[in-house]
Enzyme design. Structure first.
Site, PDB file in Angstrom:
ATOM      1  CE1 TYR A 135     -10.300  43.803 -24.556  1.00  9.36           C
ATOM      2  CE2 TYR A 135     -11.449  45.205 -22.935  1.00  9.36           C
ATOM      3  CZ  TYR A 135     -10.283  44.783 -23.550  1.00  9.36           C
ATOM      4  OH  TYR A 135      -9.189  44.551 -22.844  1.00  9.36           O
ATOM      5  CD  GLU A 136      -9.778  47.928 -28.456  1.00 10.75           C
ATOM      6  OE1 GLU A 136      -9.018  48.264 -29.535  1.00 10.75           O
ATOM      7  OE2 GLU A 136      -9.304  48.663 -27.336  1.00 10.75           O
ATOM      8  N   GLY A 137     -14.294  44.702 -30.965  1.00 11.39           N
ATOM      9  CA  GLY A 137     -14.622  43.754 -32.120  1.00 11.39           C
ATOM     10  C   GLY A 137     -14.519  42.382 -31.566  1.00 11.39           C
TER      11      GLY A 137
END
Lengths: 261, 410, 389
Positions: free
Chosen positions: C365-367
């Site tokens: 997550y968050e990339g």
């Protein structure tokens, strides 16, 4: 409601180790902490203040180093802290400590309620709370697990007994001792820690509180420690290993030899 | 004159034994200055921490500690004080077992001193109980019987016991280290200005001075201290459950019953007793149990206590718990053994899934036999256990239960 | 000994406070929340009471004003014990950053004090079912209607979704403008037309809630717009620059927790008559784990200090590096921790399998790690071009 909480700084039991060779306490690097039972006293004082207003003053008798315990109490919500410290207080037993605390409390003056931890984890006597109340000539109730304010002149408390709880009403001022049954102490907040760092801590010495030299320190202590020794250490007796059934059979055999099972 | 303590620099060899011995961490070892003839460290005492207890002086092999205690002479005429007393605690009209335990020890001390054993009984409608105390060894029973004493409250109980002490002047008073005893013994001692030693585990009489030597644990039982109240009388001690054996009954034993006339007007009575809520679990059961089966974090789940209860029931014992189990909400805190819980000393303590942190050990370390059941053979509890059972408690305990049941049926 | 990172006294206070909360309040309940997959409200309250939600928020909004470093230290310390429960705090920071980055004074005064005190949790709504790594693919729209915007669409995989009160949500205000047609809004739980979808069942971070946000003709006043119309993607990028160190701290915390467990177990576990810690195979694993963790920590702290210094306008590359490295280290370290525990490590009796499950999310997550590499490479090349000009 002005509340005085009496605390004591004690060596932390959390990291006390026993030297397996000598059976002695290894005290290197043992930190000092607030007596665990006093944590509940501080929390209860702060909770009552949050409800009823007023202030919480935390006091301790001890060496200058005990100031850190007082700062920690402020980080947990106490408003003021006072250190009662003087070389002549050294060697005090519970009676001399009770006298010293009561003299300091008389000096502080205006209070409605005094809360103490039920005992200190180093001495384990549970005597200073009642002793202090006696010298202040106010009622005390020990092992309190619930406090209810009845206006600002009296309280109703639940006191733990071995077989249940006694309900008792007491006029104020009064002294109560508390243990873990009464609350869950808060963890010092970041903002509390900042307040604690900046707090000014007053020190009271024997002259200021007008303490009678014959009743403080070693001279004011009717009890004398004449000997200190380390009890023999327990060591592992017999190891029972193997499968569960084998272990169980071996244990029950030994218990029945001892006449237990 | 003030108390003084110092290290004699020419005798100290820097061995550091006093540093580790000092119960108050008041001693540290410092390097000596370069020019000093002796090249080893020197013990230094922090007078802010020192309580002049003398532990360092006692342990030092080189007589390097000089301790001068300033002691005023006795404030009272000790010869006026006679007799050993026990406080016969009662709860709801029934004499507590602790009173019988104190009677047996009190009897022994009284005989050593060549004096009588007295028992103090405070309550309401309690006179009929006096003979029980005599049957168990009391020579005199002091009765304070009044409706004001129907329930325990510190004020009136302190007032009456203080009056009685001032009048009769006993030399020793033993009380139970119960919630009641600890509370008002402290108050009585403060009122009559004498010494009180809590939780004594052994009592002896000094044959020369006739002083009572009171030995008690401190720092959670890691050290023991022997304490005197040499300048004051009476000498007061509290004693925990199970430290002494109950006095045996000798039916028809003769003794004197002294009814103390209670003048209610002279009693303080500031608090008001409102009522009593009986608890489902009486933790005297835990304090007095011969066998305790305790569960800890190693149970892994609240249901584990069913197994603990089953084993306890099977052995006729009580259920204990570690703080971890209580804090996880698996069992009410009334069962907690250890520093913030109860101190117990049963015949057999079975620690199931309890690693044995010091906070727990101080509450049960004086048990006669310790049985540890744990997967981790290296944990502290397994190191101090009389029997260390290594393995999964969920496999071992059911087998023990089965084994006991089958041995009983034989 | 631990490496000395010259923490200030106040930073040490953050570490100590977080440690106390983690050990005393969180540790006894970590298995419970993992098993039950409940939202850990009682522990959120403890974070709040200890002021842990306040670390990175400026003092004028009721915060402790200790910047990204303050957040990183708190999250790392908490995640040493549990990386899932702590996410309620870390994800709130993610939801709050758009406000810190782009809000006007009034909006900051309205929303930040409640976030700092922990009274309200926040969440960040960017991802959609069809728009993960590619945010410009989003289909949620916000159509202006007088003084209002009308939102329609859905966001998915939103951490704290349903449990937070304050949401920073991205929607297209001008679909024809692509990346420049996205705007950011503050949504409040209870806004008409704003509802929540089902809670996801996940591999790890089970104490954290992950839900869909659904907008069905949801009308919000224009004072909910953050920054200007069309600035959404910029706000999202600036947010991620600030928040990725938080994910890195989560990963680092989990890794450190796993290493601690592994060392303790290796010292106790006896095979072939000796503790397994005496075997070189185990020692080398532990040594690698410890070294990688320390390298990760040094990179993360340096990145956080760089962001806090305010000297550099964009820190996308450094934030991405910290997140990439820490999360990959966490995955490796937790996997090795399970390895050291052997079969026991695979059971739920010991915490390392949970740490391994929790660690995995940090690479996603968050990339994802791959997106972090894109980000790093893109900035690297940009920097090269601008320096060679």
């Amino acid at each position: 409601m002005n509340i005085i909480v009496c605390i004591k700084q004690v060596p932390s039991m959390a990291n006390v180790q026993i030297d397996p060779e000598t059976g002695r306490l290894q005290r290197d690097g043992v930190e000092s902490v607030i007596n665990p039972f006093d944590e509940y006293a501080i929390e209860e004082g702060v909770r009552i203040r949050e409800k009823a207003g007023g202030k919480v003053i935390v006091i301790t008798m001890g060496p200058p180093q005990a100031e850190s315990a007082l700062r920690e109490a402020i980080s947990k919500g106490a408003d003021e802290a006072i250190l009662i410290s003087d070389k002549v207080f050294g060697g005090a037993d519970t009676l001399a400590t009770s006298y010293t605390l009561s003299s300091a409390i008389k000096f502080i003056g205006d209070y409605d309620l005094i809360i103490c931890g039920r005992q200190a984890s180093d001495g384990d006597t549970a005597q200073v709370g009642p002793g202090t109340a006696e010298m202040l000539n106010i009622p005390h109730i020990t092992y309190v697990k619930k406090i209810e304010l009845l206006g600002d002149k009296s309280i109703r408390v639940e006191r733990i007994m071995e077989d249940g709880c006694d309900l008792i009403e007491s006029p104020l001022p009064a002294l109560l001792t508390v243990g873990k049954e009464i609350n869950v102490p808060r963890i010092s907040s970041l903002k509390g820690k900042m307040l604690a760092k900046k707090a000014v801590i007053k020190t009271l010495d024997a002259a200021t509180i007008n303490a009678d030299a014959k009743r403080i320190g070693l001279n004011g202590s009717p009890t004398q420690v004449i000997k200190i020794f380390t009890p023999p250490q327990r060591t592992c007796g017999e190891k029972l290993t193997g499968d569960a059934k084998k272990i169980a059979v071996a244990l029950v055999k030994r218990l029945s030899e001892l006449g237990i099972a | 004159m003030e108390n003084s303590i110092k290290i004699l620099a020419d005798k100290c060899v820097g061995c550091g034994i006093c540093e580790s011995e000092c119960p108050f961490s008041a001693i540290s070892m410092l390097e000596r200055s370069e020019e000093h003839a002796r090249k080893f460290k020197l013990a230094v005492i922090d007078l802010n921490k020192c309580t002049y207890c003398g532990a360092c002086k006692q342990i030092c092999k080189f007589s390097a500690v000089e301790l001068k205690k300033c002691r005023p002479q006795a404030e009272i005429d000790k010869s006026l004080y006679k007799g050993v007393w026990i406080y016969a605690e009662q709860r709801h009209g029934k004499i507590s077992n602790i009173a019988y335990e104190l009677l047996s020890e009190g009897r022994r001390l009284a005989e050593k001193l060549g004096t009588f054993l007295g028992a103090v009984l405070i309550g309401s409608n309690i006179k009929s109980k006096a003979q029980e105390l005599i049957d168990r060894g009391a020579d005199k029973v002091y009765i304070c019987d009044d409706p004001v004493f129907v329930e325990f409250q510190d004020d009136p109980y302190t007032s009456i016991l203080t009056q009685l002490i001032k009048k009769e002047k006993p030399e020793i008073i033993l009380m139970g280290a119960t919630n009641i005893g600890r509370s008002f013994a402290s108050r009585v001692a403060a009122k009559i200005h004498t010494g009180l030693t809590a939780d004594c585990t052994s009592l002896e009489i000094d044959t020369v001075t006739k002083n009572l030597q009171q030995t008690r644990p401190a720092f959670g039982g890691n050290i023991m201290a022997t304490i005197l109240t040499s300048r004051h009388r009476p000498q007061m001690s509290t004693v925990r459950h199970k430290v002494f054996k109950e006095a045996k009954i000798e039916t028809g034993r003769k003794g004197e019953v002294i009814e103390y006339k209670v003048d209610v007007k002279t009693l303080l009575n500031r608090t008001k007793f409102l009522g009593f809520i009986k608890s489902a679990v009486n933790y005297v059961n835990l304090l007095e149990a011969e066998i305790i089966v305790s569960g800890g974090r190693g149970l892994g789940k609240p249901e584990g206590f069913r197994l603990i209860e089953e084993l306890a029931e099977c052995l006729g014992g009580a259920v204990g718990a570690s703080r971890a189990a209580v804090d996880s909400g698996w069992i009410p805190d009334i069962h907690q053994v250890g520093q913030t819980g109860k101190t117990v000393s049963p015949k057999v303590y079975i620690a199931c899934g309890i690693s044995g942190q010091i906070q727990h050990r101080v509450g049960m370390g004086s048990s006669d036999i310790i049985i540890a059941i744990n997967k981790d053979a290296t944990c502290p509890m397994m190191q101090i256990a009389s029997y260390a059972l290594e393995g999964d408690l969920y496999e071992i305990i059911p087998n023990i239960i089965k084994e006991i049941k089958s041995s009983k049926s034989v | 000994m631990v490496m000395d990172y010259m923490l200030s006294e106040e930073e040490q206070m953050i570490v100590e406070t977080a440690r106390t909360v983690a050990v005393e309040k969180m540790k006894p309940l970590r298995e419970y929340y993992d098993e039950k997959e409940e939202f850990p409200w009682d522990i959120v309250k403890e974070f709040a009471k200890a002021d842990l939600f306040a670390t990175y928020i400026p003092e004028e909004y009721g915060g402790f004003g200790k910047g990204i470093m303050g957040l990183v230290l708190a999250v790392e310390e908490l995640c040493k014990v549990d990386g899932a429960i702590s996410l309620s705090l870390a994800a709130t920071a993610l939801g709050a950053f758009p406000i810190l980055v782009a809000a006007n004074e009034e909006q900051k005064k309205k929303y930040l004090p409640d976030i700092a005190s922990g009274t309200k949790l926040a969440a960040f709504g960017l991802t959609e079912a069809g728009a993960g790594s590619d945010a410009t693919g989003m289909t949620t729209t916000a159509v202006k209607d007088g003084d209002y915007y009308v939102l329609n669409g859905a966001k998915c995989f939103i951490t704290n979704g349903g449990d937070a009160e304050t949401y920073t949500v991205f929607a297209k205000t001008n679909p024809s403008r692509g990346a420049r047609g996205i705007s950011c809004f503050i949504l409040e739980k209870g806004d008409t037309g704003f509802s929540f979808g089902k809670k996801e069942k996940k591999m790890g971070i089970r104490a954290s809630s992950t839900r869909e946000l659904v907008f069905n003709d949801c009308r919000v006043h224009k004072d909910r717009l953050l920054g200007k119309e069309g600035q959404g993607l910029m706000i999202a990028q600036a947010t991620l620059d600030n928040s990725r160190p938080g994910v890195a701290a989560q990963a680092l915390g989990i890794a450190t927790g796993a290493l601690n467990e592994a060392v303790e177990y290796a010292r106790k576990r006896v095979q072939f008559g000796q503790p397994i810690a005496s075997f070189q195979a185990i020692q080398h694993m532990l040594a690698e784990m410890a070294t990688e963790i320390e390298a990760a920590r040094a990179l993360l702290y340096a990145s956080a200090r760089m962001i806090d210094s305010g000297k550099v306008k964009r820190t996308s590359k450094e934030s991405a590096m910290a997140k990439l490295f820490c999360s990959e280290v966490a995955m490796k370290v937790t996997t090795n921790a399970v390895q050291i525990f052997g079969g026991y490590g695979y059971t739920r009796e010991y915490p390392v399998e949970k740490m391994m499950r929790d660690a995995k999310i940090t690479t996603l997550y968050e990339g994802t790690s791959q997106i972090q590499k894109n980000e790093i490479a893109l900035n690297l090349i940009k920097e090269y071009i601008s320096s060679s000009k």
